[in-house]
Design an enzyme around this catalytic site. Structure first.
Site, PDB file in Angstrom:
ATOM      1  CG  ASP A  57      10.996   8.297  -4.809  1.00 48.59           C
ATOM      2  OD1 ASP A  57      10.388   7.129  -4.365  1.00 48.59           O
ATOM      3  OD2 ASP A  57      12.090   8.294  -4.638  1.00 48.59           O
TER       4      ASP A  57
ATOM      5  CG  ASP B  87      14.633  14.377   1.624  1.00 46.52           C
ATOM      6  OD1 ASP B  87      14.163  13.696   2.418  1.00 46.52           O
ATOM      7  OD2 ASP B  87      15.752  14.706   1.583  1.00 46.52           O
ATOM      8  CB  VAL B  88       9.682  11.948   3.405  1.00 48.74           C
ATOM      9  CG1 VAL B  88       8.732  11.525   2.314  1.00 48.74           C
ATOM     10  CG2 VAL B  88      10.599  10.837   3.742  1.00 48.74           C
TER      11      VAL B  88
ATOM     12  CG  ASN C 177       5.832   3.125   0.347  1.00 45.74           C
ATOM     13  OD1 ASN C 177       6.007   2.031   0.540  1.00 45.74           O
ATOM     14  ND2 ASN C 177       6.435   3.421  -0.925  1.00 45.74           N
TER      15      ASN C 177
ATOM     16  CE1 TYR D  84      13.521  -0.464   7.073  1.00 44.34           C
ATOM     17  CE2 TYR D  84      12.959  -2.552   8.103  1.00 44.34           C
ATOM     18  CZ  TYR D  84      12.742  -1.594   7.203  1.00 44.34           C
ATOM     19  OH  TYR D  84      11.851  -1.782   6.013  1.00 44.34           O
TER      20      TYR D  84
ATOM     21  CE  LYS E 258      10.341   0.762   7.561  1.00 39.14           C
ATOM     22  NZ  LYS E 258       9.308   1.573   6.730  1.00 39.14           N
TER      23      LYS E 258
ATOM     24  CB  THR F 122      10.732  -3.830  -3.242  1.00 41.36           C
ATOM     25  OG1 THR F 122      11.618  -3.723  -1.771  1.00 41.36           O
ATOM     26  CG2 THR F 122       9.324  -4.343  -2.957  1.00 41.36           C
TER      27      THR F 122
HETATM   28  N1  LIG Z   1      10.673  -4.639   0.752  1.00 40.10           N
HETATM   29  C1  LIG Z   1      10.290  -4.958   1.918  1.00 40.10           C
HETATM   30  O1  LIG Z   1      10.936  -6.100   1.954  1.00 40.10           O
HETATM   31  C2  LIG Z   1       9.852  -4.339   2.983  1.00 40.10           C
HETATM   32  C3  LIG Z   1       9.491  -4.984   4.082  1.00 40.10           C
HETATM   33  C4  LIG Z   1       8.825  -4.161   5.041  1.00 40.10           C
HETATM   34  C5  LIG Z   1       8.715  -2.848   4.890  1.00 40.10           C
HETATM   35  N2  LIG Z   1       9.170  -2.055   3.859  1.00 40.10           N
HETATM   36  C6  LIG Z   1       8.964  -0.719   3.665  1.00 40.10           C
HETATM   37  O2  LIG Z   1       8.342  -0.472   2.493  1.00 40.10           O
HETATM   38  C7  LIG Z   1       8.520   0.986   2.018  1.00 40.10           C
HETATM   39  C8  LIG Z   1       8.755   0.806   0.664  1.00 40.10           C
HETATM   40  O3  LIG Z   1       9.801   0.210   0.289  1.00 40.10           O
HETATM   41  P1  LIG Z   1      10.211  -0.745  -0.926  1.00 40.10           P
HETATM   42  O4  LIG Z   1      10.427  -2.330  -0.398  1.00 40.10           O
HETATM   43  O5  LIG Z   1       9.215  -0.413  -1.882  1.00 40.10           O
HETATM   44  O6  LIG Z   1      11.889  -0.455  -1.153  1.00 40.10           O
HETATM   45  P2  LIG Z   1      12.193   0.659  -2.659  1.00 40.10           P
HETATM   46  O7  LIG Z   1      13.602   0.858  -2.355  1.00 40.10           O
HETATM   47  O8  LIG Z   1      11.779  -0.317  -3.879  1.00 40.10           O
HETATM   48  O9  LIG Z   1      11.263   2.019  -2.844  1.00 40.10           O
HETATM   49  C9  LIG Z   1      11.569   2.964  -1.777  1.00 40.10           C
HETATM   50  C10 LIG Z   1      11.249   4.287  -2.142  1.00 40.10           C
HETATM   51  O10 LIG Z   1      11.444   5.119  -1.274  1.00 40.10           O
HETATM   52  C11 LIG Z   1      12.291   6.412  -1.773  1.00 40.10           C
HETATM   53  N3  LIG Z   1      12.717   7.011  -0.593  1.00 40.10           N
HETATM   54  C12 LIG Z   1      13.869   6.701   0.037  1.00 40.10           C
HETATM   55  N4  LIG Z   1      14.122   7.735   0.961  1.00 40.10           N
HETATM   56  C13 LIG Z   1      13.161   8.749   0.818  1.00 40.10           C
HETATM   57  C14 LIG Z   1      13.293  10.197   1.324  1.00 40.10           C
HETATM   58  N5  LIG Z   1      13.906  10.658   2.107  1.00 40.10           N
HETATM   59  N6  LIG Z   1      12.308  10.882   0.800  1.00 40.10           N
HETATM   60  C15 LIG Z   1      11.403  10.284  -0.410  1.00 40.10           C
HETATM   61  N7  LIG Z   1      11.610   9.167  -0.869  1.00 40.10           N
HETATM   62  C16 LIG Z   1      12.584   8.411  -0.387  1.00 40.10           C
HETATM   63  C17 LIG Z   1      13.289   5.665  -2.643  1.00 40.10           C
HETATM   64  O11 LIG Z   1      13.766   6.537  -3.656  1.00 40.10           O
HETATM   65  C18 LIG Z   1      12.309   4.544  -3.388  1.00 40.10           C
HETATM   66  O12 LIG Z   1      11.970   4.901  -4.448  1.00 40.10           O
HETATM   67  C19 LIG Z   1       9.712   1.307   2.933  1.00 40.10           C
HETATM   68  O13 LIG Z   1       9.320   2.065   4.067  1.00 40.10           O
HETATM   69  C20 LIG Z   1      10.171   0.082   3.432  1.00 40.10           C
HETATM   70  O14 LIG Z   1      11.018   0.438   4.782  1.00 40.10           O
HETATM   71  C21 LIG Z   1       9.802  -3.073   2.899  1.00 40.10           C
END
Ligand SMILES: NC(=O)c1ccc[n+]([C@@H]2O[C@H](COP(=O)([O-])OP(=O)(O)OC[C@H]3O[C@@H](n4cnc5c(N)ncnc54)[C@H](O)[C@@H]3O)[C@@H](O)[C@H]2O)c1
Length: 246
Positions: free
Chosen positions: A37, A60-61, A87, A152, A156, A187
């Site tokens: 992360d 950093d991905v 993720n 977004y 996606k 989240t």
């Molecule tokens: N929460 C939702 O409603 C939801 C719905 C559909 C998809 N998603 C997807 O689920 C995944 C996880 O999201 P979440 O809801 O747990 O959010 P979150 O914000 O709790 O966690 C996301 C994590 O990704 C990390 N991150 C961001 N940019 C980064 C980078 N460049 N390199 C490495 N790490 C990085 C952040 O620091 C964070 O810890 C994401 O891809 C998000 O788009 C979330």
């Protein structure tokens, strides 16, 4: 069925939300974890709670060297890789296609599109040794339009394209590649974004009439990773309380 004893599992975006919950669930089931992360403090907090072996790396991905180093850590510390979950991600302020600026598209595609591509690029050589599983976290916005979340949604959708391509390219290496497409879940990505009012209206129209708990989404991901789920590949699977059913 959900025993992951000694399986090496790499998770990006592991400091929060789905990633942190996945780390806990895999660790409870015996996996060895490689967690990446950009939030190093958050990563350390997650790792401190885990019952099993884990290593954390700032990753950093959007940076190929970081993606390579994360995969390398799996190989050097745990002798290979069995499961990778790409993720990491984030949202952007609500805005129509006319309102979104170029930077929003660039960052969205860098993290979601390029990040998943670079992740898989460095995970696949390790997975090819004995087969394995990749899960890429897309979204409902990756299989349908997402009003006011255009950048977004586009990024996606890119994840779904990459997933299907990788599934076909690497099926003969016994690597299954699927994407998951969750509906809104509370989240930090959602709770910190100020979009909750809009989400509430959608939830009222959804079949299950509620949002998922974080654990409901991540439990579905564990099911997809199970060796018992050996015939499913190349799919974009909605975890959405039935919203996409109509
Ligand atoms: N929460 C939702 O409603 C939801 C719905 C559909 C998809 N998603 C997807 O689920 C995944 C996880 O999201 P979440 O809801 O747990 O959010 P979150 O914000 O709790 O966690 C996301 C994590 O990704 C990390 N991150 C961001 N940019 C980064 C980078 N460049 N390199 C490495 N790490 C990085 C952040 O620091 C964070 O810890 C994401 O891809 C998000 O788009 C979330």
């Amino acid at each position: 069925m959900l025993d992951f004893t000694d399986q090496v599992v790499l998770i990006t975006g592991a400091a929060s939300g789905f990633g942190a919950m996945l780390a806990a669930q895999f660790s409870e089931r015996g996996a060895k974890l490689v967690l990446g992360d950009i939030d190093e403090e958050g990563l350390a907090e997650v790792a401190a709670q885990l019952p099993g072996d884990s290593v954390t790396l700032r990753c950093d991905v959007t940076q190929e060297a970081d993606c390579a180093a994360l995969a390398q850590a799996a190989d050097e510390l745990f002798g290979g890789l069995n499961i990778a979950i790409n993720n990491a991600g984030f949202g952007h302020p609500l805005g129509s296609i006319e309102q979104l600026d170029e930077a929003a598209y660039d960052t969205m595609f860098a993290v979601h599109g390029k990040g998943v591509a670079l992740g898989m690029k460095h995970q696949l050589p390790l997975l090819k040794r004995g087969g394995g599983v990749i899960i890429n976290v897309s979204s409902m916005a990756g299989i349908g339009g997402a009003p006011m979340l255009g950048a977004y949604s586009a990024a996606k959708h890119a994840i779904v394209g990459l997933t299907k391509t990788a599934a076909v390219e690497y099926a003969s290496d016994k690597i299954r590649v699927n994407a998951v497409c969750p509906f809104f879940t509370l989240t930090p990505l959602v709770t910190d974004s100020g979009i909750f009012d809009k989400v509430e209206a959608m939830v009222k129209r959804s079949p299950l009439r509620r949002l998922a708990e974080t654990e409901e989404v991540t439990s579905a991901i564990l099911l997809l990773c199970s060796p018992a789920n050996s015939y499913m590949t190349g799919q974009a699977i909605a975890i959405d309380g039935g919203i996409s059913a109509f």
